[in-house]
Every structure is written in C-alpha cells, then in structure tokens.
Design an enzyme around this catalytic site. Structure first.
Site, PDB file in Angstrom:
ATOM      1  N   GLU A   1      37.392  28.331   8.416  1.00 38.11           N
ATOM      2  CA  GLU A   1      38.718  28.525   7.810  1.00 38.11           C
ATOM      3  C   GLU A   1      39.127  29.993   7.850  1.00 38.11           C
ATOM      4  OE1 GLU A   1      37.441  26.515   4.213  1.00 38.11           O
ATOM      5  OE2 GLU A   1      38.915  24.935   4.556  1.00 38.11           O
TER       6      GLU A   1
ATOM      7  N   ALA B   1      31.791  28.919   2.266  1.00 38.16           N
ATOM      8  CA  ALA B   1      31.804  29.417   0.887  1.00 38.16           C
ATOM      9  C   ALA B   1      30.364  29.362   0.378  1.00 38.16           C
ATOM     10  CB  ALA B   1      32.715  28.533   0.037  1.00 38.16           C
TER      11      ALA B   1
ATOM     12  N   GLU C   1      32.053  20.256   4.737  1.00 40.98           N
ATOM     13  CA  GLU C   1      32.230  20.072   3.285  1.00 40.98           C
ATOM     14  C   GLU C   1      31.981  18.647   2.815  1.00 40.98           C
ATOM     15  OE1 GLU C   1      34.268  21.785   5.253  1.00 40.98           O
ATOM     16  OE2 GLU C   1      34.866  23.673   4.272  1.00 40.98           O
TER      17      GLU C   1
ATOM     18  N   GLY D   1      34.204  27.331   5.069  1.00 37.73           N
ATOM     19  CA  GLY D   1      35.038  28.510   4.829  1.00 37.73           C
ATOM     20  C   GLY D   1      34.958  29.538   5.955  1.00 37.73           C
TER      21      GLY D   1
HETATM   22  N1  CAA Z   1      26.124  29.057   0.784  1.00 36.55           N
HETATM   23  C1  CAA Z   1      25.049  29.630   0.231  1.00 36.55           C
HETATM   24  N2  CAA Z   1      23.939  29.942   0.936  1.00 36.55           N
HETATM   25  C2  CAA Z   1      23.913  29.624   2.241  1.00 36.55           C
HETATM   26  C3  CAA Z   1      24.998  28.992   2.873  1.00 36.55           C
HETATM   27  C4  CAA Z   1      26.158  28.718   2.087  1.00 36.55           C
HETATM   28  N3  CAA Z   1      27.264  28.158   2.614  1.00 36.55           N
HETATM   29  N4  CAA Z   1      24.690  28.786   4.166  1.00 36.55           N
HETATM   30  C5  CAA Z   1      23.441  29.277   4.344  1.00 36.55           C
HETATM   31  N5  CAA Z   1      22.966  29.784   3.184  1.00 36.55           N
HETATM   32  C6  CAA Z   1      21.653  30.394   2.943  1.00 36.55           C
HETATM   33  C7  CAA Z   1      20.574  29.339   2.873  1.00 36.55           C
HETATM   34  O1  CAA Z   1      20.544  28.743   1.583  1.00 36.55           O
HETATM   35  C8  CAA Z   1      19.347  30.143   3.186  1.00 36.55           C
HETATM   36  O2  CAA Z   1      18.995  30.876   2.032  1.00 36.55           O
HETATM   37  P1  CAA Z   1      17.421  30.939   1.570  1.00 36.55           P
HETATM   38  O3  CAA Z   1      16.738  31.649   2.704  1.00 36.55           O
HETATM   39  O4  CAA Z   1      17.485  31.725   0.327  1.00 36.55           O
HETATM   40  O5  CAA Z   1      16.968  29.523   1.426  1.00 36.55           O
HETATM   41  C9  CAA Z   1      19.852  31.172   4.211  1.00 36.55           C
HETATM   42  O6  CAA Z   1      21.286  31.204   4.047  1.00 36.55           O
HETATM   43  C10 CAA Z   1      19.551  30.771   5.645  1.00 36.55           C
HETATM   44  O7  CAA Z   1      20.069  29.450   5.854  1.00 36.55           O
HETATM   45  P2  CAA Z   1      19.157  28.232   6.406  1.00 36.55           P
HETATM   46  O8  CAA Z   1      17.735  28.454   6.056  1.00 36.55           O
HETATM   47  O9  CAA Z   1      19.807  26.973   5.950  1.00 36.55           O
HETATM   48  O10 CAA Z   1      19.378  28.448   7.984  1.00 36.55           O
HETATM   49  P3  CAA Z   1      19.285  27.308   9.127  1.00 36.55           P
HETATM   50  O11 CAA Z   1      19.321  28.046  10.414  1.00 36.55           O
HETATM   51  O12 CAA Z   1      18.165  26.368   8.856  1.00 36.55           O
HETATM   52  O13 CAA Z   1      20.647  26.458   8.956  1.00 36.55           O
HETATM   53  C11 CAA Z   1      23.032  26.182   8.667  1.00 36.55           C
HETATM   54  C12 CAA Z   1      21.893  27.065   9.210  1.00 36.55           C
HETATM   55  C13 CAA Z   1      23.084  24.889   9.473  1.00 36.55           C
HETATM   56  C14 CAA Z   1      24.318  26.960   8.834  1.00 36.55           C
HETATM   57  C15 CAA Z   1      22.757  25.859   7.184  1.00 36.55           C
HETATM   58  O14 CAA Z   1      22.491  27.066   6.490  1.00 36.55           O
HETATM   59  C16 CAA Z   1      23.903  25.187   6.484  1.00 36.55           C
HETATM   60  O15 CAA Z   1      24.129  24.001   6.647  1.00 36.55           O
HETATM   61  N6  CAA Z   1      24.695  25.940   5.653  1.00 36.55           N
HETATM   62  C17 CAA Z   1      25.744  25.411   4.854  1.00 36.55           C
HETATM   63  C18 CAA Z   1      26.986  25.121   5.700  1.00 36.55           C
HETATM   64  C19 CAA Z   1      28.071  24.500   4.851  1.00 36.55           C
HETATM   65  O16 CAA Z   1      27.931  23.420   4.315  1.00 36.55           O
HETATM   66  N7  CAA Z   1      29.211  25.203   4.713  1.00 36.55           N
HETATM   67  C20 CAA Z   1      30.330  24.746   3.933  1.00 36.55           C
HETATM   68  C21 CAA Z   1      30.294  25.373   2.584  1.00 36.55           C
HETATM   69  S1  CAA Z   1      31.528  24.708   1.481  1.00 36.55           S
HETATM   70  C22 CAA Z   1      32.968  25.490   1.872  1.00 36.55           C
HETATM   71  O17 CAA Z   1      33.012  26.365   2.726  1.00 36.55           O
HETATM   72  C23 CAA Z   1      34.171  25.097   1.088  1.00 36.55           C
HETATM   73  C24 CAA Z   1      35.477  25.623   1.630  1.00 36.55           C
HETATM   74  O18 CAA Z   1      36.174  24.939   2.344  1.00 36.55           O
HETATM   75  C25 CAA Z   1      35.953  26.947   1.282  1.00 36.55           C
END
Ligand code: CAA
Length: 259
Positions: free
Chosen positions: A112, A66, A132, A109
């Site tokens: 999921e 998400a 999460e 998500g």
């Molecule tokens: N939401 C918003 N933006 C996101 C995102 C997310 N879930 N995942 C990645 N992005 C964005 C980053 O903020 C970044 O944007 P900027 O360039 O503007 O800074 C861009 O995508 C590229 O990401 P990274 O620079 O972080 O890329 P990386 O290769 O260094 O890392 C990653 C990759 C490990 C996937 C890392 O992006 C990450 O940890 N993402 C979040 C994963 C996460 O926590 N997901 C769960 C979300 S909560 C949820 O899903 C609730 C539910 O159950 C429905």
C-alpha cells in the site's frame, strides 16, 4: 534535524533518498516509523533544493506491512476515535514526485505504501501482496482501492481474497503496478537516475503534472480534462515555460529556474 530511529536519509544533488530501516522486523511499519516518514517527506517537500524523492527499503524487504505485533490488541473504539492509520495518508499529500524502489517483500501496508508513491520500480526478486485476510482483517491503506486501479478487478480480488496469491516483479510489471524491473543491486541507482531526470525539469511544472494525473483518480473525465487544460494554460505564467519553449526554438538545452 532530529535523530531518526527507523529511517536513513541521503541526498544526491536534487534527489533525496529515504530508506526504511527497521531490519529486525523486515521494515514493518510501526506507528513511530510512519511518523518519522511523514516528517521527513514533509521536510523534503518544503526543501527548495530537492526536486524528487526515492523511497526504498532493504534488499530483503521494502516493508512487510503494518506492525502486526503492535496492533494485535487494539480495539475498534480506539481505532475509530484515534483514526488508526489515518496519518498514513499524509504521504499522498506530498507535492513532489516520489519513486518507490521496491526490493523483496512489499506486503500489506508495504504494498500500500508503494502504491501511494508516484512511480514504482521493482528489483527482480520483489514480491507484492495483500495478506491481511489471513490475519482476519482487510487492507486498511489502499489495498482494495489503489490495487484495483493498478491491476484491475480480477487480479486485485484474487490477491486480496486469498491473501496468498502474490505478484512477482515480472507479473507486477505486466499488470501495470510497476513500471520497470531491474536487477536488485542496481535498482536504487536506476530509481535515482529517473528521479534526477525529473528533478532537473521545472519543479512547479513537475508538480502540476503529478497534481493533474492524481486528479484523474478523483474526477470524471470531462472534469479531469478541464482541470488539465486550466493547468496547461497556467504553465504559460511561468518563466520555465518561456525558457523551455525558447530553448527548443533556439536549438539549445533549457535552463529551468523552477519558477
Ligand atoms: N509486523 C511485525 N513484525 C513483522 C512483520 C509485521 N508485518 N513482518 C515480519 N515481522 C518480523 C517477524 O515477526 C520476525 O521477527 P522475530 O525475528 O522477532 O520473530 C522478523 O520480522 C523476520 O520475519 P520472519 O521470521 O517471519 O521472516 P520470513 O522470511 O520467515 O518471512 C514474511 C517473511 C513472509 C514477510 C513474514 O514475515 C510475514 O508473513 N510477515 C507478515 C506479512 C503480513 O501479514 N503483512 C500484513 C500486515 S497487516 C497490514 O499491513 C494492514 C494494512 O493494510 C495497513
């Protein structure tokens, strides 16, 4: 059809391919993206010329979850009154089979969403996880429910409680979350091949199989077996059952008319 901002769509014969396309955010599932996805899926579900759907992302990410930036300032009362993420369940109402072709990250998500699909194929670099808890929240779209059914309690607990133990494509296949692993560059073609196979069978019968398997998650065994047997009996009202069995007896290929 309306212009799509976050998705690419394509059809190959009776197969529709839907590609999550928000490259700047690793396909983070903002609400606008999900509204588009629901609409496109509903349209394909109602389109008589489509028999199966492939859902994919990019080579780097199926979806990184998400949209954290979009939701970080939300409050409980608005979440509750607007039923935040409630609209994500619409995709589970699609009657046609959906094959998820997962390359790269399928986190939160994203994992999921893949689990809402009917079959998951993974590219060899795919990563599945539920991070999460590291954000101070819990999975909100099936991560604590569907994942248990796919990989069992201990693995699901480990994945969701640590937020950092992820499954590689190979591990996901071994655990039963994923049915096959392919080299990343041929993944979508392989998913389309399977989708074509399904799409060339009788659509109403295919939908009955999906319905019946999904019923197994919601009912005790005896009720599920009854449901299955009634549908099996009902297939004999279709032209395609007559055609399928006649073709076998006549040693020829069946020509299904989806009726
Ligand atoms: N939401 C918003 N933006 C996101 C995102 C997310 N879930 N995942 C990645 N992005 C964005 C980053 O903020 C970044 O944007 P900027 O360039 O503007 O800074 C861009 O995508 C590229 O990401 P990274 O620079 O972080 O890329 P990386 O290769 O260094 O890392 C990653 C990759 C490990 C996937 C890392 O992006 C990450 O940890 N993402 C979040 C994963 C996460 O926590 N997901 C769960 C979300 S909560 C949820 O899903 C609730 C539910 O159950 C429905």
């Amino acid at each position: 059809s309306p212009k799509l901002e976050y998705l690419l769509t394509e059809t190959r014969g009776r197969v529709a391919i839907v590609t999550l396309h928000r490259p700047k955010a690793l396909n983070a599932l903002c609400s606008e993206l999900f509204y588009e996805l629901n609409q496109v899926m509903k349209d394909y579900d109602n389109n008589k010329d489509i028999g199966a759907i492939v859902l994919t992302g990019s080579e780097r990410a199926f979806a990184a979850g998400a949209d954290i930036k979009q939701m970080k300032d939300r409050h409980f009362i608005e979440n509750y009154t607007e039923d935040f993420l409630g609209h994500w369940t619409q995709i589970t109402k699609v009657r046609k089979p959906i094959i998820a072709a997962v390359n790269g990250f399928a986190l939160g998500g994203g994992c999921e969403l893949a689990m809402m699909c009917d079959i998951i194929y993974a590219g060899d670099k795919a990563v599945f996880g539920q991070p999460e808890i590291k954000l101070g929240t819990i999975p909100g779209a099936g991560g604590t429910q569907r994942l248990v059914k796919a990989v069992g309690k201990s693995k699901a607990m480990e994945i969701c409680l640590t937020g950092s133990v992820n499954l590689s494509a190979e591990e996901a296949e071994r655990a039963g979350l994923v049915s096959r692993v392919f080299p990343a560059d041929v993944l979508v073609d392989e998913a389309v091949k399977t989708a074509e196979k399904i799409a060339n069978l009788s659509l109403p019968i295919v939908e009955m199989v999906k319905d019946s398997i999904n019923t197994s998650f919601e009912t005790p065994l005896s009720a599920g077996l009854n449901f299955e047997r009634r549908l099996f009996q009902a297939t004999f009202a279709s032209q395609d059952q007559k055609e399928g069995m006649a073709a076998f007896a006549e040693k020829r290929k069946a020509n299904f008319v989806h009726n």
